[in-house]
Design a protein around this motif. Sequence first.
Motif, PDB file in Angstrom:
ATOM      1  N   ALA A 309       0.859  -1.191   0.000  1.00  0.00           N
ATOM      2  CA  ALA A 309       0.000   0.000   0.000  1.00  0.00           C
ATOM      3  C   ALA A 309       0.888   1.231   0.000  1.00  0.00           C
ATOM      4  CB  ALA A 309      -0.924   0.004   1.206  1.00  0.00           C
ATOM      5  N   SER A 310       0.566   2.177  -0.870  1.00  0.00           N
ATOM      6  CA  SER A 310       1.376   3.382  -1.003  1.00  0.00           C
ATOM      7  C   SER A 310       0.470   4.592  -1.139  1.00  0.00           C
ATOM      8  CB  SER A 310       2.290   3.273  -2.229  1.00  0.00           C
ATOM      9  OG  SER A 310       3.112   4.414  -2.364  1.00  0.00           O
ATOM     10  N   GLY A 311       1.027   5.760  -0.869  1.00  0.00           N
ATOM     11  CA  GLY A 311       0.252   6.982  -1.018  1.00  0.00           C
ATOM     12  C   GLY A 311       1.042   8.191  -0.581  1.00  0.00           C
ATOM     13  N   ALA A 312       0.479   9.353  -0.883  1.00  0.00           N
ATOM     14  CA  ALA A 312       1.126  10.617  -0.553  1.00  0.00           C
ATOM     15  C   ALA A 312       0.207  11.442   0.330  1.00  0.00           C
ATOM     16  CB  ALA A 312       1.450  11.392  -1.827  1.00  0.00           C
ATOM     17  N   SER A 313       0.773  12.077   1.349  1.00  0.00           N
ATOM     18  CA  SER A 313       0.045  12.980   2.235  1.00  0.00           C
ATOM     19  C   SER A 313      -1.154  12.264   2.855  1.00  0.00           C
ATOM     20  CB  SER A 313      -0.369  14.241   1.470  1.00  0.00           C
ATOM     21  OG  SER A 313      -0.845  15.237   2.335  1.00  0.00           O
ATOM     22  N   ALA A 314      -2.396  12.730   2.592  1.00  0.00           N
ATOM     23  CA  ALA A 314      -3.561  12.046   3.140  1.00  0.00           C
ATOM     24  C   ALA A 314      -3.675  10.630   2.596  1.00  0.00           C
ATOM     25  CB  ALA A 314      -4.830  12.833   2.814  1.00  0.00           C
ATOM     26  N   GLY A 315      -3.272  10.433   1.323  1.00  0.00           N
ATOM     27  CA  GLY A 315      -3.243   9.085   0.771  1.00  0.00           C
ATOM     28  C   GLY A 315      -2.214   8.215   1.461  1.00  0.00           C
ATOM     29  N   GLY A 316      -1.103   8.830   1.887  1.00  0.00           N
ATOM     30  CA  GLY A 316      -0.109   8.103   2.675  1.00  0.00           C
ATOM     31  C   GLY A 316      -0.652   7.710   4.034  1.00  0.00           C
ATOM     32  N   GLN A 317      -1.492   8.580   4.601  1.00  0.00           N
ATOM     33  CA  GLN A 317      -2.147   8.238   5.862  1.00  0.00           C
ATOM     34  C   GLN A 317      -3.038   7.014   5.702  1.00  0.00           C
ATOM     35  OE1 GLN A 317      -5.693   8.682   6.618  1.00  0.00           O
ATOM     36  NE2 GLN A 317      -5.379   7.885   8.690  1.00  0.00           N
ATOM     37  N   LEU A 318      -3.810   6.973   4.609  1.00  0.00           N
ATOM     38  CA  LEU A 318      -4.683   5.821   4.370  1.00  0.00           C
ATOM     39  C   LEU A 318      -3.860   4.547   4.189  1.00  0.00           C
ATOM     40  CD1 LEU A 318      -7.274   7.370   1.877  1.00  0.00           C
ATOM     41  CD2 LEU A 318      -7.527   7.045   4.350  1.00  0.00           C
ATOM     42  N   ALA A 319      -2.784   4.651   3.400  1.00  0.00           N
ATOM     43  CA  ALA A 319      -1.929   3.484   3.196  1.00  0.00           C
ATOM     44  C   ALA A 319      -1.326   3.010   4.514  1.00  0.00           C
ATOM     45  CB  ALA A 319      -0.825   3.817   2.195  1.00  0.00           C
ATOM     46  N   ALA A 320      -0.813   3.958   5.314  1.00  0.00           N
ATOM     47  CA  ALA A 320      -0.218   3.591   6.601  1.00  0.00           C
ATOM     48  C   ALA A 320      -1.241   2.944   7.517  1.00  0.00           C
ATOM     49  CB  ALA A 320       0.385   4.830   7.259  1.00  0.00           C
ATOM     50  N   ALA A 321      -2.466   3.472   7.518  1.00  0.00           N
ATOM     51  CA  ALA A 321      -3.510   2.924   8.382  1.00  0.00           C
ATOM     52  C   ALA A 321      -3.855   1.492   8.016  1.00  0.00           C
ATOM     53  CB  ALA A 321      -4.757   3.799   8.313  1.00  0.00           C
ATOM     54  N   LEU A 322      -3.712   1.150   6.726  1.00  0.00           N
ATOM     55  CA  LEU A 322      -3.978  -0.230   6.303  1.00  0.00           C
ATOM     56  C   LEU A 322      -2.998  -1.222   6.917  1.00  0.00           C
ATOM     57  CD1 LEU A 322      -4.726   0.400   2.520  1.00  0.00           C
ATOM     58  CD2 LEU A 322      -6.365  -0.358   4.253  1.00  0.00           C
ATOM     59  N   GLY A 323      -1.857  -0.716   7.349  1.00  0.00           N
ATOM     60  CA  GLY A 323      -0.870  -1.596   7.970  1.00  0.00           C
ATOM     61  C   GLY A 323      -0.818  -1.506   9.478  1.00  0.00           C
ATOM     62  N   THR A 324      -1.582  -0.575  10.060  1.00  0.00           N
ATOM     63  CA  THR A 324      -1.478  -0.376  11.511  1.00  0.00           C
ATOM     64  C   THR A 324      -2.806  -0.492  12.254  1.00  0.00           C
ATOM     65  OG1 THR A 324      -1.720   2.028  11.238  1.00  0.00           O
ATOM     66  CG2 THR A 324       0.532   1.141  11.259  1.00  0.00           C
ATOM     67  N   ILE A 325      -3.895  -0.055  11.647  1.00  0.00           N
ATOM     68  CA  ILE A 325      -5.182  -0.004  12.348  1.00  0.00           C
ATOM     69  C   ILE A 325      -5.848  -1.378  12.331  1.00  0.00           C
ATOM     70  CG2 ILE A 325      -7.449   1.076  12.497  1.00  0.00           C
ATOM     71  CD1 ILE A 325      -5.229   3.078  12.937  1.00  0.00           C
ATOM     72  N   GLU A 326      -6.116  -1.923  13.498  1.00  0.00           N
ATOM     73  CA  GLU A 326      -6.824  -3.194  13.602  1.00  0.00           C
ATOM     74  C   GLU A 326      -8.212  -2.954  14.197  1.00  0.00           C
ATOM     75  OE1 GLU A 326      -4.816  -6.806  14.899  1.00  0.00           O
ATOM     76  OE2 GLU A 326      -3.005  -5.609  15.228  1.00  0.00           O
ATOM     77  N   GLU A 327      -9.189  -3.680  13.648  1.00  0.00           N
ATOM     78  CA  GLU A 327     -10.518  -3.658  14.238  1.00  0.00           C
ATOM     79  C   GLU A 327     -10.589  -4.741  15.319  1.00  0.00           C
ATOM     80  OE1 GLU A 327     -13.226  -4.030  10.972  1.00  0.00           O
ATOM     81  OE2 GLU A 327     -12.699  -2.062  10.161  1.00  0.00           O
ATOM     82  N   GLU A 328     -11.719  -4.830  15.996  1.00  0.00           N
ATOM     83  CA  GLU A 328     -11.840  -5.782  17.104  1.00  0.00           C
ATOM     84  C   GLU A 328     -11.561  -7.210  16.660  1.00  0.00           C
ATOM     85  OE1 GLU A 328     -15.582  -5.333  19.030  1.00  0.00           O
ATOM     86  OE2 GLU A 328     -15.185  -3.283  19.701  1.00  0.00           O
ATOM     87  N   THR A 329     -11.909  -7.505  15.430  1.00  0.00           N
ATOM     88  CA  THR A 329     -11.693  -8.857  14.917  1.00  0.00           C
ATOM     89  C   THR A 329     -10.407  -8.962  14.111  1.00  0.00           C
ATOM     90  OG1 THR A 329     -13.099  -8.262  13.049  1.00  0.00           O
ATOM     91  CG2 THR A 329     -14.138  -9.440  14.868  1.00  0.00           C
ATOM     92  N   GLY A 330      -9.515  -7.989  14.253  1.00  0.00           N
ATOM     93  CA  GLY A 330      -8.258  -8.018  13.520  1.00  0.00           C
ATOM     94  C   GLY A 330      -8.331  -7.203  12.248  1.00  0.00           C
ATOM     95  N   PHE A 331      -7.482  -7.551  11.285  1.00  0.00           N
ATOM     96  CA  PHE A 331      -7.422  -6.780  10.048  1.00  0.00           C
ATOM     97  C   PHE A 331      -8.464  -7.221   9.016  1.00  0.00           C
ATOM     98  CE2 PHE A 331      -3.149  -5.940  11.689  1.00  0.00           C
ATOM     99  CZ  PHE A 331      -2.997  -4.594  11.410  1.00  0.00           C
ATOM    100  N   ILE A 332      -9.093  -8.369   9.260  1.00  0.00           N
ATOM    101  CA  ILE A 332     -10.117  -8.954   8.379  1.00  0.00           C
ATOM    102  C   ILE A 332      -9.840  -8.690   6.894  1.00  0.00           C
ATOM    103  CG2 ILE A 332     -11.966  -9.176  10.072  1.00  0.00           C
ATOM    104  CD1 ILE A 332     -13.141  -6.552   9.147  1.00  0.00           C
ATOM    105  N   ASN A 333      -8.680  -9.134   6.491  1.00  0.00           N
ATOM    106  CA  ASN A 333      -8.319  -9.225   5.077  1.00  0.00           C
ATOM    107  C   ASN A 333      -8.034  -7.900   4.392  1.00  0.00           C
ATOM    108  OD1 ASN A 333      -7.699 -11.111   3.081  1.00  0.00           O
ATOM    109  ND2 ASN A 333      -9.620 -10.761   2.012  1.00  0.00           N
ATOM    110  N   TYR A 334      -7.814  -6.808   5.128  1.00  0.00           N
ATOM    111  CA  TYR A 334      -7.455  -5.558   4.462  1.00  0.00           C
ATOM    112  C   TYR A 334      -6.023  -5.123   4.757  1.00  0.00           C
ATOM    113  CZ  TYR A 334      -8.375  -3.154   8.938  1.00  0.00           C
ATOM    114  OH  TYR A 334      -8.360  -2.756  10.261  1.00  0.00           O
ATOM    115  N   LYS A 335      -5.308  -5.863   5.576  1.00  0.00           N
ATOM    116  CA  LYS A 335      -3.952  -5.466   5.923  1.00  0.00           C
ATOM    117  C   LYS A 335      -3.018  -5.633   4.729  1.00  0.00           C
ATOM    118  CE  LYS A 335      -0.162  -6.394   9.120  1.00  0.00           C
ATOM    119  NZ  LYS A 335       0.353  -7.299  10.174  1.00  0.00           N
ATOM    120  N   SER A 336      -2.243  -4.609   4.461  1.00  0.00           N
ATOM    121  CA  SER A 336      -1.244  -4.695   3.401  1.00  0.00           C
ATOM    122  C   SER A 336      -0.003  -5.400   3.932  1.00  0.00           C
ATOM    123  CB  SER A 336      -0.892  -3.293   2.895  1.00  0.00           C
ATOM    124  OG  SER A 336      -0.406  -2.504   3.970  1.00  0.00           O
TER     125      SER A 336
END
Length: 449
Positions: A309-336
Amino acid sequence: MGLGDSITEGGDSFSCYLYPLWEKLFTAGYAFDFIGPRESACRIGSLNHCGFSGQTVEFLESKIDSLYRLYPADIVLLHAGHNHFAEEKPVPKMIASYKSIIHKIQIINPQVYILMAQVIPSKKLPKYAYIPELNEQIEKMVNELGSDRVRLVNQAEGFDWERHTVIDKVHPNKAGAERMATVWMSALVQILLPSEITYRPEIVSYKRLSNGESLHLHIFKPENLSGQESRPTIVYFFGGGWTHGTPIQFYRECAYYASKGMVAVAADYQIASLHHTTPFESFDDAKDVIRWLRSHASEYRIDPERIAASGASAGGQLAAALGTIEEETGFINYKSNLLVLYYPVVDNGPEGYGTEDMKKQYHKISPLHTISKRTPPVFFAVGTEDPIVSVKTAELFKQKMTDNEVDCELHLFEGAGHPIFYYRKALDETFYKVRQLTDAFLIKHGYIR
């Protein structure tokens, strides 16, 4: 330079051709810029022009000498023919003004191309009953001038006011603006030198919104795929403060990494200027992008365990969140599986950058505060003069990654701000340095050779 009236400028309730033409030129691989003293809002922020709402061609004639000396465009797109009344019998004086405009521009720059448009028709009658006569006289004028650098562009033919205008029967709707852009583009390719590359991604819908609109992925596929071989994938999220932006921002990168053997994807997502959404909806879209890619992995020869996952500025925030933010049930198939971040807005906490809702709910959205041992390796590039993503924030991100025993390459670009480089301007050595470092990171992790 777009020169004209409100049909060039656009407005809150109607569209103009500037942004769809910008898309067509960028996608066709041309290096260009729109210039002028005025700006019109669009999904990439704004575009410059010389459109003056409510003004006549005579007004343009009175201003063109000073305007063109300040903004000496190589190509002028002249569409101006409204804002008179039929009872004035305005055509003769309008033709005189066109001739004067053309003459004044050519005196300043004899090499300029002027694309002279026959104006779009209107059903606002009897006010604009003179337009058919005007268009006949415009054609006659251009033919009499006999200059290869003054070319007739027929914006009237095929423009249907019933299908192509808003309720006022004058100004273009989205379809009308798109049609005008297509006509301009057909004329421009006749005078522009061939571009080195034309981008031709496959554009597919990955999500349907509640209003019936779709969000799309722009997919660049590598050549010479054999058998059932799967390839690593890189997906880009554009910048723009979760408010503006376009997937086209990363067409260059997508084409490049597809040539290196990757499946490369530029993702669209909901933004405030178009969808009146928050960054939380943008993040939901980003998660759905990864889910879609994994669910269609066999169709597009994607290795589901090698998605960067890659991105710039706010898009970089979204990309980073895909690798760090977990929901209660984990990443449920969206983790990069890898993160490539360009000046990413990673601190959305109480003292960081973002909306008030982000700061209140930062544990659900802020990558800096959610790094763990499950975060994938990170490439992080930022300028030392970035007013939004400070070096201190970048170094803290790297330290947290190190504390969790996860690889993080931090690259500081001395003197660079936010962004590190402008994708809408001529590329400089910084762009190629970023590419070189990104290549090395992807090689290190086995994504390219």
